[in-house]
Design a protein around this motif. Structure first.
Motif, PDB file in Angstrom:
ATOM      1  N   ASN A  16       4.635  49.301  14.965  1.00  0.00           N
ATOM      2  CA  ASN A  16       4.534  50.604  15.624  1.00  0.00           C
ATOM      3  C   ASN A  16       3.089  50.985  15.918  1.00  0.00           C
ATOM      4  O   ASN A  16       2.794  51.559  16.971  1.00  0.00           O
ATOM      5  N   LEU A  17       2.180  50.670  15.005  1.00  0.00           N
ATOM      6  CA  LEU A  17       0.765  50.952  15.246  1.00  0.00           C
ATOM      7  C   LEU A  17       0.250  50.156  16.437  1.00  0.00           C
ATOM      8  O   LEU A  17      -0.634  50.615  17.165  1.00  0.00           O
ATOM      9  N   ASN A  18       0.817  48.981  16.652  1.00  0.00           N
ATOM     10  CA  ASN A  18       0.365  48.116  17.743  1.00  0.00           C
ATOM     11  C   ASN A  18       0.966  48.500  19.092  1.00  0.00           C
ATOM     12  O   ASN A  18       0.313  48.394  20.127  1.00  0.00           O
ATOM     13  N   LYS A  19       2.221  48.989  19.087  1.00  0.00           N
ATOM     14  CA  LYS A  19       2.904  49.203  20.367  1.00  0.00           C
ATOM     15  C   LYS A  19       2.739  50.617  20.909  1.00  0.00           C
ATOM     16  O   LYS A  19       2.857  50.838  22.113  1.00  0.00           O
ATOM     17  N   GLU A  20       2.476  51.618  20.039  1.00  0.00           N
ATOM     18  CA  GLU A  20       2.412  52.998  20.496  1.00  0.00           C
ATOM     19  C   GLU A  20       1.160  53.229  21.328  1.00  0.00           C
ATOM     20  O   GLU A  20       0.059  52.849  20.957  1.00  0.00           O
ATOM     21  N   VAL A 160      -7.050  52.714  14.815  1.00  0.00           N
ATOM     22  CA  VAL A 160      -8.071  53.704  15.199  1.00  0.00           C
ATOM     23  C   VAL A 160      -9.220  53.013  15.924  1.00  0.00           C
ATOM     24  O   VAL A 160      -9.683  53.488  16.970  1.00  0.00           O
ATOM     25  N   GLN A 161      -9.667  51.893  15.373  1.00  0.00           N
ATOM     26  CA  GLN A 161     -10.769  51.160  15.987  1.00  0.00           C
ATOM     27  C   GLN A 161     -10.401  50.678  17.390  1.00  0.00           C
ATOM     28  O   GLN A 161     -11.207  50.784  18.326  1.00  0.00           O
ATOM     29  N   ARG A 162      -9.182  50.176  17.555  1.00  0.00           N
ATOM     30  CA  ARG A 162      -8.735  49.702  18.864  1.00  0.00           C
ATOM     31  C   ARG A 162      -8.709  50.844  19.875  1.00  0.00           C
ATOM     32  O   ARG A 162      -9.150  50.697  21.026  1.00  0.00           O
ATOM     33  N   THR A 163      -8.201  52.003  19.447  1.00  0.00           N
ATOM     34  CA  THR A 163      -8.131  53.152  20.343  1.00  0.00           C
ATOM     35  C   THR A 163      -9.520  53.608  20.769  1.00  0.00           C
ATOM     36  O   THR A 163      -9.756  53.914  21.942  1.00  0.00           O
ATOM     37  N   ARG A 164     -10.442  53.640  19.830  1.00  0.00           N
ATOM     38  CA  ARG A 164     -11.807  54.070  20.160  1.00  0.00           C
ATOM     39  C   ARG A 164     -12.475  53.114  21.139  1.00  0.00           C
ATOM     40  O   ARG A 164     -13.181  53.537  22.059  1.00  0.00           O
ATOM     41  N   ARG A 165     -12.239  51.824  20.973  1.00  0.00           N
ATOM     42  CA  ARG A 165     -12.812  50.846  21.902  1.00  0.00           C
ATOM     43  C   ARG A 165     -12.214  50.993  23.299  1.00  0.00           C
ATOM     44  O   ARG A 165     -12.923  50.865  24.303  1.00  0.00           O
ATOM     45  N   GLN A 166     -10.910  51.265  23.351  1.00  0.00           N
ATOM     46  CA  GLN A 166     -10.261  51.470  24.650  1.00  0.00           C
ATOM     47  C   GLN A 166     -10.839  52.691  25.348  1.00  0.00           C
ATOM     48  O   GLN A 166     -11.074  52.684  26.554  1.00  0.00           O
ATOM     49  N   GLU A 167     -11.083  53.750  24.580  1.00  0.00           N
ATOM     50  CA  GLU A 167     -11.654  54.964  25.163  1.00  0.00           C
ATOM     51  C   GLU A 167     -13.056  54.696  25.695  1.00  0.00           C
ATOM     52  O   GLU A 167     -13.427  55.162  26.778  1.00  0.00           O
ATOM     53  N   GLU A 168     -13.848  53.927  24.934  1.00  0.00           N
ATOM     54  CA  GLU A 168     -15.200  53.591  25.382  1.00  0.00           C
ATOM     55  C   GLU A 168     -15.165  52.795  26.678  1.00  0.00           C
ATOM     56  O   GLU A 168     -15.938  53.043  27.599  1.00  0.00           O
ATOM     57  N   GLN A 169     -14.246  51.834  26.749  1.00  0.00           N
ATOM     58  CA  GLN A 169     -14.138  51.007  27.948  1.00  0.00           C
ATOM     59  C   GLN A 169     -13.693  51.829  29.151  1.00  0.00           C
ATOM     60  O   GLN A 169     -14.194  51.648  30.262  1.00  0.00           O
ATOM     61  N   GLN A 170     -12.755  52.750  28.944  1.00  0.00           N
ATOM     62  CA  GLN A 170     -12.255  53.559  30.054  1.00  0.00           C
ATOM     63  C   GLN A 170     -13.302  54.532  30.553  1.00  0.00           C
ATOM     64  O   GLN A 170     -13.259  54.961  31.705  1.00  0.00           O
ATOM     65  N   PHE A 239      -5.409  63.047  29.028  1.00  0.00           N
ATOM     66  CA  PHE A 239      -4.182  63.819  28.860  1.00  0.00           C
ATOM     67  C   PHE A 239      -3.450  63.391  27.604  1.00  0.00           C
ATOM     68  O   PHE A 239      -2.812  64.191  26.939  1.00  0.00           O
ATOM     69  N   HIS A 240      -3.585  62.102  27.239  1.00  0.00           N
ATOM     70  CA  HIS A 240      -2.946  61.575  26.034  1.00  0.00           C
ATOM     71  C   HIS A 240      -3.952  61.469  24.894  1.00  0.00           C
ATOM     72  O   HIS A 240      -3.822  60.631  24.033  1.00  0.00           O
ATOM     73  N   TYR A 241      -4.981  62.315  24.930  1.00  0.00           N
ATOM     74  CA  TYR A 241      -6.065  62.227  23.959  1.00  0.00           C
ATOM     75  C   TYR A 241      -5.504  62.141  22.548  1.00  0.00           C
ATOM     76  O   TYR A 241      -4.831  63.037  22.086  1.00  0.00           O
ATOM     77  N   PRO A 242      -5.752  61.036  21.848  1.00  0.00           N
ATOM     78  CA  PRO A 242      -5.056  60.797  20.585  1.00  0.00           C
ATOM     79  C   PRO A 242      -5.700  61.430  19.366  1.00  0.00           C
ATOM     80  O   PRO A 242      -5.116  61.447  18.305  1.00  0.00           O
TER      81      PRO A 242
END
Length: 306
Positions: A16-20, A160-170, A239-242
């Motif tokens: 779930n942590l990986n797919k959400e 959390v780390q993956r999400t932060r990296r995605q935000e940085e890239q975007q 809009f989906h700010y986590p």
């Protein structure tokens, strides 16, 4: 519980942590599975605002009425947060060790909950947050359960780390935009200027100038379209700010602040005391690193919270 059941729960949490898409949703599911795994009552997850010691509620599950109806009680620091930020908690700690300071002095709506386990979340030694799991009574979680809790904390830290990296890239310009801005567009502009400075009346030169000018205009249109597309992607992510640092109640207060309402008007609107409104606003300013109400509203708008 047998080992295969533990591994099954861990797999489900990791999946779930990986797919959400939403980190908030992933954290809530992980929290729910963890509470069920250990046969506890409820829990919540704090995350540390990156680069600061500001802590906010990132997810909760099955809160008792004393907290769900009064979310301000989950605002601000408490014993376990202060202890964690002061390097006093480095691994999962038993339920018998910590009495929840947010519940111990409340007489109604607690469902008898009083004690909790605390599990730190870290990324490469850096503080990321805390998991609190709450029970009606003190419990001695055995070494296996404490180990599982530490493993779950590691899984959450990866998410959390993956999400932060995605935000940085975007939030970074795309490679296409980099090439357009730094190489192609300046080169085309230089070519057009060079042809314009040519005094020749040769038809071939004039034709080349027209083609270069048209190509330059098309390039500018392409750059504009690519830029708009990148902005739309960032806006969709916002809009989906986590990791919104504000509780639902704080967002309600901030919306009314944006409308220009006074503390008394906000209190009347939300059926809470003026003192509670002041508490919320103080928490909002702290979490958004704002000095004034206006600055808090502007920051919230920029981050997509409003």
């Amino acid at each position: 519980m047998e080992d295969n059941e533990y591994f099954a729960h861990l797999y489900e949490i990791a999946r779930n942590l990986n797919k959400e898409f939403s980190l908030h949703s992933a954290l809530r599911i992980a929290l729910e599975k963890t509470v069920e795994l250990l046969h506890l009552e409820t829990g919540w997850i704090w995350l540390v605002q990156e680069g600061t010691h500001s802590v906010y509620l990132a997810a909760s599950y099955n809160l008792p009425p004393a907290l769900s109806r009064y979310p301000e009680r989950l605002s601000g620091n408490c014993y376990c947060i202060d202890c964690y930020l002061a390097d006093g908690i480095s691994e999962a700690r038993n339920i018998s060790e910590i009495t929840c300071t947010r519940l111990k002095d409340i007489t109604a709506g607690t469902r008898g909950l009083k004690f909790h386990a605390t599990i730190p979340i870290t990324i490469e030694g850096q503080k990321v947050g805390l998991i609190n799991l709450v029970s009606k009574q003190t419990q001695e979680l055995d070494e296996k359960k404490l180990s599982v809790l530490n493993t779950i904390a590691e899984l959450i830290s990866i998410a959390v780390q993956r999400t932060r990296r995605q935000e940085e890239q975007q939030n970074q310009p795309s490679a296409v935009m980099e090439v357009l801005n730094r190489v192609i567009e300046p080169g085309m502009e230089e070519l057009v200027q060079s042809l314009q400075q040519t005094k020749s009346a040769d038809k071939n030169v004039q034709l080349a100038l027209e083609k270069a000018g048209e190509l330059h205009r098309q390039l500018l249109l392409i750059r504009e379209e690519v830029g708009e597309e990148t902005t739309e992607k960032v806006a969709d992510n916002a809009f989906h700010y986590p990791t919104s640092p504000l509780t639902n109640r704080e967002l309600e207060v901030l919306v009314l602040v944006k409308k220009g309402m006074t503390n008394k008007q906000i209190a009347d609107q939300l059926f809470i005391s003026e003192r509670t409104v002041k508490y919320h606003i103080s928490s909002i300013l702290s979490k958004l690193f704002a000095q004034t109400r206006t600055e808090a509203v502007e920051t919230a708008i920029q981050r997509g919270l409003l």
